[in-house]
Design a protein around this motif. Sequence first.
Motif, PDB file in Angstrom:
ATOM      1  N   SER A  65      39.328  31.384  43.653  1.00  0.00           N
ATOM      2  CA  SER A  65      38.835  30.015  43.730  1.00  0.00           C
ATOM      3  C   SER A  65      39.240  29.235  42.486  1.00  0.00           C
ATOM      4  O   SER A  65      38.951  29.651  41.361  1.00  0.00           O
ATOM      5  N   LEU A  66      39.900  28.116  42.670  1.00  0.00           N
ATOM      6  CA  LEU A  66      40.367  27.325  41.529  1.00  0.00           C
ATOM      7  C   LEU A  66      39.253  26.904  40.571  1.00  0.00           C
ATOM      8  O   LEU A  66      39.491  26.846  39.355  1.00  0.00           O
ATOM      9  N   PRO A  67      38.038  26.599  41.028  1.00  0.00           N
ATOM     10  CA  PRO A  67      36.985  26.250  40.066  1.00  0.00           C
ATOM     11  C   PRO A  67      36.696  27.338  39.038  1.00  0.00           C
ATOM     12  O   PRO A  67      36.229  27.033  37.937  1.00  0.00           O
ATOM     13  N   TRP A  68      36.973  28.602  39.386  1.00  0.00           N
ATOM     14  CA  TRP A  68      36.784  29.672  38.388  1.00  0.00           C
ATOM     15  C   TRP A  68      37.720  29.447  37.199  1.00  0.00           C
ATOM     16  O   TRP A  68      37.362  29.727  36.060  1.00  0.00           O
ATOM     17  N   ALA A  69      38.927  28.968  37.488  1.00  0.00           N
ATOM     18  CA  ALA A  69      39.892  28.716  36.413  1.00  0.00           C
ATOM     19  C   ALA A  69      39.599  27.405  35.693  1.00  0.00           C
ATOM     20  O   ALA A  69      39.851  27.286  34.492  1.00  0.00           O
ATOM     21  N   ASP A  70      39.054  26.437  36.411  1.00  0.00           N
ATOM     22  CA  ASP A  70      38.821  25.126  35.808  1.00  0.00           C
ATOM     23  C   ASP A  70      37.855  25.205  34.630  1.00  0.00           C
ATOM     24  O   ASP A  70      37.948  24.417  33.682  1.00  0.00           O
ATOM     25  N   LYS A  71      36.937  26.160  34.682  1.00  0.00           N
ATOM     26  CA  LYS A  71      36.013  26.331  33.560  1.00  0.00           C
ATOM     27  C   LYS A  71      36.775  26.714  32.286  1.00  0.00           C
ATOM     28  O   LYS A  71      36.476  26.225  31.204  1.00  0.00           O
ATOM     29  N   ALA A  72      37.768  27.599  32.442  1.00  0.00           N
ATOM     30  CA  ALA A  72      38.570  28.009  31.287  1.00  0.00           C
ATOM     31  C   ALA A  72      39.488  26.881  30.824  1.00  0.00           C
ATOM     32  O   ALA A  72      39.691  26.682  29.618  1.00  0.00           O
ATOM     33  N   LEU A  73      40.033  26.139  31.765  1.00  0.00           N
ATOM     34  CA  LEU A  73      40.914  25.027  31.404  1.00  0.00           C
ATOM     35  C   LEU A  73      40.157  23.947  30.627  1.00  0.00           C
ATOM     36  O   LEU A  73      40.735  23.249  29.795  1.00  0.00           O
ATOM     37  N   ALA A  74      38.866  23.819  30.895  1.00  0.00           N
ATOM     38  CA  ALA A  74      38.061  22.818  30.202  1.00  0.00           C
ATOM     39  C   ALA A  74      37.702  23.240  28.783  1.00  0.00           C
ATOM     40  O   ALA A  74      37.343  22.395  27.958  1.00  0.00           O
ATOM     41  N   ALA A  75      37.814  24.550  28.493  1.00  0.00           N
ATOM     42  CA  ALA A  75      37.446  25.038  27.157  1.00  0.00           C
ATOM     43  C   ALA A  75      38.410  26.134  26.708  1.00  0.00           C
ATOM     44  O   ALA A  75      38.022  27.288  26.510  1.00  0.00           O
ATOM     45  N   PRO A  76      39.702  25.807  26.546  1.00  0.00           N
ATOM     46  CA  PRO A  76      40.676  26.816  26.113  1.00  0.00           C
ATOM     47  C   PRO A  76      40.419  27.256  24.676  1.00  0.00           C
ATOM     48  O   PRO A  76      39.900  26.482  23.870  1.00  0.00           O
ATOM     49  N   ILE A  77      40.784  28.496  24.377  1.00  0.00           N
ATOM     50  CA  ILE A  77      40.585  29.034  23.026  1.00  0.00           C
ATOM     51  C   ILE A  77      41.951  29.333  22.419  1.00  0.00           C
ATOM     52  O   ILE A  77      42.742  30.112  22.964  1.00  0.00           O
ATOM     53  N   ALA A  78      42.235  28.722  21.296  1.00  0.00           N
ATOM     54  CA  ALA A  78      43.509  28.927  20.611  1.00  0.00           C
ATOM     55  C   ALA A  78      43.391  30.035  19.575  1.00  0.00           C
ATOM     56  O   ALA A  78      42.350  30.213  18.949  1.00  0.00           O
ATOM     57  N   VAL A  79      44.461  30.790  19.415  1.00  0.00           N
ATOM     58  CA  VAL A  79      44.581  31.748  18.325  1.00  0.00           C
ATOM     59  C   VAL A  79      45.289  31.024  17.186  1.00  0.00           C
ATOM     60  O   VAL A  79      46.460  30.647  17.311  1.00  0.00           O
ATOM     61  N   GLU A  80      44.563  30.794  16.099  1.00  0.00           N
ATOM     62  CA  GLU A  80      45.074  29.949  15.020  1.00  0.00           C
ATOM     63  C   GLU A  80      46.422  30.424  14.492  1.00  0.00           C
ATOM     64  O   GLU A  80      47.313  29.621  14.205  1.00  0.00           O
ATOM     65  N   ALA A  81      46.594  31.726  14.364  1.00  0.00           N
ATOM     66  CA  ALA A  81      47.827  32.255  13.781  1.00  0.00           C
ATOM     67  C   ALA A  81      49.055  31.924  14.630  1.00  0.00           C
ATOM     68  O   ALA A  81      50.186  31.941  14.131  1.00  0.00           O
ATOM     69  N   LEU A  82      48.831  31.624  15.931  1.00  0.00           N
ATOM     70  CA  LEU A  82      49.956  31.364  16.829  1.00  0.00           C
ATOM     71  C   LEU A  82      49.995  29.906  17.291  1.00  0.00           C
ATOM     72  O   LEU A  82      50.790  29.554  18.155  1.00  0.00           O
TER      73      LEU A  82
END
Length: 360
Positions: free
Chosen positions: A163-180
């Motif tokens: 279900s696309l809404p499962w992914a939309d939650k992650a797209l709304a709050a992505p987590i970056a790895v600072e070193a990259l």
Amino acid sequence: MTQTHTPIRLLITHREADEAVLVLARGLAQLPDFEVYLTREGISSPTEEEGVTLLPCPPITGKVNLSVIRLLRHYTKQYHFALTYSPGSSGLSNALMATLGLGTKNVAYRGTGARVRRTDPTYYLGILNPRVRHVVCETEHVEGYLRGFFPEDMLTVATKLFSLPWADKALAAPIAVEALRDKELRLSMVANNKGRPFKGLRTLLEAMVELNDHRVGLVLVGNYDDEDRAWIESTPVGADVAFVGETPEAMSYMARTDVYVLPSWRDASPRVVREAMSLSLPTIVSDIPGSRDLILPGQTGLLAPAQDAKALSEAIRWMLTHPEERRAMGRQGRERIARDFSPAAYTGLFARLFRSLSSS
């Protein structure tokens, strides 16, 4: 006079229902010709949840669990189930014994192409039991293998939904790895690799060394063998690889990357590839059954031979040097999830199957 029809009463047994099973149960329960029941641990009396009747049941921990069998038999007599569907082998074997002589038709699920042995009597407690009426196969590869055991009309392919809404939650709050953060191309891989070399982590790390391009970074989510981390950190590209470890926020880390890579030697139908596609990530996966069945090569991602670090590095380089094309792949991947793996399509397939079985 208005004619009434008896609804199809379906019991779903499970050890631990995943989200796809729950979505299926709820979807079927919304159809006027279905009544759906689902076994549930930890409750003391039947209760309704989103149209599904939850039935108290002890843990289904083995293929022969007498307390489970007695209870399932009681439920079958009480509710007159036309069908049972068991997404797990333990649920299936207990349901087969519980419904003996009651006329209920049992539907099995097979998610792996692992060998089925006619010489092993335990298989006759489950999938090879002559009372299995139909088998739902996770992939075409699984179906092809099972044709050696069942006629074709007893097999149906139903790759799990997403279900696309499962992914939309992650797209709304992505987590970056600072070193990259400043990398031109960020790769991600999510897997439990510790003690599981077939997941292909070493091949991916060797591909990073082969590529030797500091514009590319790799985010690894999940566990791993210390030897693999020590090895890559001893190479010139060690600083380009970030080991995040185990976290429930894996999809949020993926959402901040550009390409998903799954270099497994063997896999069934990896959910993580569907997760990546739903995040609009192009994918690079091994050319093996299961993984390759999920992508459209050249349209939503690329295939690379399993255990071939050089070929994998070339696929990564292509993604680096073709940014517009890879982004288009990502968009087409998300469209494929919406089109081919939607809850509505998945529920519709099972509804047609269960209607056919109940009327035959």
